[in-house]
Write a protein that holds these residues in place. Structure first.
Motif, PDB file in Angstrom:
ATOM      1  N   ARG A 159       0.894  -1.130  -0.032  1.00 48.44           N
ATOM      2  CA  ARG A 159       0.090  -0.307  -0.183  1.00 48.44           C
ATOM      3  C   ARG A 159       0.932   1.379  -0.011  1.00 48.44           C
ATOM      4  N   ASP A 164      -0.969   4.030  -6.736  1.00 47.91           N
ATOM      5  CA  ASP A 164      -2.175   3.423  -6.910  1.00 47.91           C
ATOM      6  C   ASP A 164      -2.580   3.123  -8.332  1.00 47.91           C
ATOM      7  N   LYS A 189      -1.362  -3.658  -8.145  1.00 43.50           N
ATOM      8  CA  LYS A 189      -1.445  -3.240  -6.656  1.00 43.50           C
ATOM      9  C   LYS A 189      -2.675  -3.950  -6.078  1.00 43.50           C
ATOM     10  N   SER A 190      -3.825  -3.835  -6.740  1.00 43.71           N
ATOM     11  CA  SER A 190      -4.976  -4.383  -6.281  1.00 43.71           C
ATOM     12  C   SER A 190      -4.993  -5.742  -6.159  1.00 43.71           C
ATOM     13  N   TYR A 191      -4.239  -6.309  -7.138  1.00 43.33           N
ATOM     14  CA  TYR A 191      -4.291  -7.799  -7.072  1.00 43.33           C
ATOM     15  C   TYR A 191      -3.507  -8.291  -5.806  1.00 43.33           C
ATOM     16  N   LEU A 247      -2.781  -6.817  -3.072  1.00 40.55           N
ATOM     17  CA  LEU A 247      -3.734  -6.342  -1.828  1.00 40.55           C
ATOM     18  C   LEU A 247      -4.626  -7.348  -1.333  1.00 40.55           C
ATOM     19  N   THR A 248      -5.365  -7.856  -2.639  1.00 38.60           N
ATOM     20  CA  THR A 248      -6.447  -8.611  -2.450  1.00 38.60           C
ATOM     21  C   THR A 248      -5.952 -10.245  -1.773  1.00 38.60           C
ATOM     22  N   TYR A 293      -3.473 -14.245  -9.350  1.00 36.77           N
ATOM     23  CA  TYR A 293      -2.737 -13.039  -9.568  1.00 36.77           C
ATOM     24  C   TYR A 293      -1.457 -13.450 -10.307  1.00 36.77           C
ATOM     25  N   TYR A 327      -3.259  -7.941 -17.296  1.00 35.93           N
ATOM     26  CA  TYR A 327      -3.771  -6.499 -16.443  1.00 35.93           C
ATOM     27  C   TYR A 327      -3.437  -5.405 -17.426  1.00 35.93           C
TER      28      TYR A 327
END
Length: 334
Positions: free
Chosen positions: A116, A121, A126-128, A130-131, A172, A181
């Motif tokens: 993070r 962002d 990044k979102s993958y 973090l999930t 991911y 992506y």
């Protein structure tokens, strides 16, 4: 680390059957006598909160009573209901495994914080990441609950949350290594972006269907299919590890481009970390293979395995950050 959850599930398969200790006539007689005499006594609040019944408490007392005698006689310690005899603490059946599961939770929480903080962002991965961190933290929370109290419900929630973390890790990894992506800056026509989105959606639907089918199958069966559950997670985990080992191959053996903006032979030094972490983690499984009765009835090989996987998770996040911060991401404009 992913392999930690897989090995945990494999070991659980071997521990799911009855053991010599709980089949012994002396144990059965001891439990019967205990329930007849001691079930009227009030339970401490720690045992009530962790849902110990009178029968559970009698089994615990008889297990240690027989183990005390066997230790004095020099007889090998037996397992009971697939587990070694552990001293409980505040109602927790395996306090060391609970503690080390929480240590793994902390490793993933720390990794999520680093992702993070250090990734923009706009970074497509990044979102993958973090999930995945969230699914892993969920898995280790349920691992700690399962080791606190081994009940049918906590067992299933541990297995299902572990399968989710394993499946998402493969998801991911597929997105990252096959470049599915959407690049942060895509100067190509809308059809290129549309194709990326469709590929992501199709892959996501496939993995969701696979997970729902997996959980539904195990839930609807009259008896939990430990063999199938083990094979399912092993297959996914091995595929995940093979993909990262391919990523780490020498430049002369590269099968796919690590970064679209660079040539196929481009191989940053940190690529070796992926192979090292995967190999070391798999090698550490010897802690499970060489199982032994717990030291002072507190720490066994399984608990040590959980202890070993926490620092490996920390190093894995460092590798993911090295990969995500490579200059090639900034050069990828299409």
């Amino acid at each position: 680390m992913l392999w930690a959850r897989i090995i945990t599930l494999v070991v659980a398969f071997h521990l799911s059957v009855a053991s010599s200790g709980d089949r012994a006539p002396e144990f059965i007689e001891c439990v019967s006598t205990c329930t007849d005499l001691d079930c009227s006594q009030p339970f401490p609040i720690s045992l009530r909160l962790t849902r110990w019944s009178c029968l559970d408490d009698c089994r615990y007392a008889c297990m240690h009573q027989i183990t005390d005698r066997d230790t004095q006689l020099g007889v090998r310690t037996q397992q009971y209901f697939g587990k070694w005899p552990f001293w409980r603490f505040s109602g927790m059946q395996e306090p060391a495994s609970v503690l080390f599961s929480l240590l793994n939770f902390w490793a993933h929480a720390k990794g999520a914080l680093q992702i993070r903080k250090k990734l923009s962002d706009s970074h497509p991965m990044k979102s993958y990441y973090l999930t995945w961190a969230v699914t892993s933290m969920n898995a280790w929370i349920w691992s700690s609950i399962f080791h606190t109290r081994d009940l049918p419900m906590t067992e299933k929630l541990d297995y299902f949350s572990a399968a989710l973390a394993i499946l998402y890790a493969l998801y991911y990894t597929t997105i990252r290594l096959f470049h599915l992506y959407t690049p942060p800056q895509d100067n190509r026509c809308d059809s290129h972006r549309t194709l990326k989105h469709i590929s992501q959606k199709v892959l996501a639907i496939l993995f969701i269907f696979l997970y729902v089918a997996h959980v539904s199958y195990l839930t609807m069966l009259p008896r939990f299919d430990y063999t199938y559950n083990m094979i399912f997670n092993l297959a996914l985990g091995l595929l995940h590890n093979v993909l990262w080992l391919i990523y780490a191959l020498p430049s002369s053996m590269s099968i796919f481009q690590r970064f679209p903006a660079r040539s196929r032979t481009y191989r940053p030094r940190f690529a070796t970390k992926a192979a090292i972490i995967v190999i070391v983690t798999m090698a550490a499984t010897s802690l499970e293979v060489l199982d032994f009765p717990p030291w002072v009835r507190v720490i066994d090989a399984h608990a040590l395995w959980h202890l070993a996987t926490a620092p490996l998770a920390v190093y894995w996040y460092k590798f993911l950050l090295n990969d995500a911060l490579d200059a090639s991401w900034r050069e990828h404009k299409s």
